[in-house]
Design a protein around this motif. Sequence first.
Motif, PDB file in Angstrom:
ATOM      1  N   LYS A  51       0.853  -1.185   0.000  1.00 11.60           N
ATOM      2  CA  LYS A  51       0.000   0.000   0.000  1.00 11.60           C
ATOM      3  C   LYS A  51       0.894   1.243   0.000  1.00 11.60           C
ATOM      4  O   LYS A  51       1.842   1.350   0.775  1.00 11.60           O
ATOM      5  N   LYS A  53       1.073   5.488   0.174  1.00  9.60           N
ATOM      6  CA  LYS A  53       0.380   6.707   0.586  1.00  9.60           C
ATOM      7  C   LYS A  53       1.419   7.796   0.814  1.00  9.60           C
ATOM      8  O   LYS A  53       2.535   7.523   1.254  1.00  9.60           O
ATOM      9  N   ILE A  57       4.751   6.949  -2.013  1.00 11.46           N
ATOM     10  CA  ILE A  57       4.422   6.665  -3.416  1.00 11.46           C
ATOM     11  C   ILE A  57       5.608   7.013  -4.311  1.00 11.46           C
ATOM     12  O   ILE A  57       5.975   6.234  -5.194  1.00 11.46           O
ATOM     13  N   HIS A  67       2.190   0.464 -10.417  1.00  8.23           N
ATOM     14  CA  HIS A  67       0.923   0.817  -9.787  1.00  8.23           C
ATOM     15  C   HIS A  67      -0.137  -0.176 -10.234  1.00  8.23           C
ATOM     16  O   HIS A  67      -0.178  -0.563 -11.397  1.00  8.23           O
ATOM     17  N   PRO A  81      -4.611   1.917  -4.498  1.00  7.87           N
ATOM     18  CA  PRO A  81      -3.414   2.510  -3.882  1.00  7.87           C
ATOM     19  C   PRO A  81      -2.346   1.489  -3.507  1.00  7.87           C
ATOM     20  O   PRO A  81      -1.835   1.462  -2.390  1.00  7.87           O
TER      21      PRO A  81
END
Length: 107
Positions: A51, A53, A57, A67, A81
């Motif tokens: 994940k 965030k 990223i 992605h 995400p």
Amino acid sequence: MSLSEEEIGHARDLFAGLGAISVRKMFGGAGFYHRDTIFAVMLSDGRLMLKGKGAFIEVLEAEGCTHWTYTRDNGPSGSMPYWSLPDAAQDDPELASDWARRALAHL
């Protein structure tokens, strides 16, 4: 296609450095949780995704992680995400756990 217990076990082994994690099967794949926070998913095809965030990223993208995107049968596309676990961490529990800790630090 759904994941085998062997595939889930491999991911558990990769993230063993985190300590206690829980796994919840979902949509043919699985979610990986540490202290009730989801930090990774394994897709039904066996791809392991972290994940992402915030600033993490950019770190994932700089590492060349892909992605998670999808296209529905009726045409619309979207993304989730999550980014692929770096190649070097796919078979390295120490490195995979380090990446998981970095993901958790941003959640």
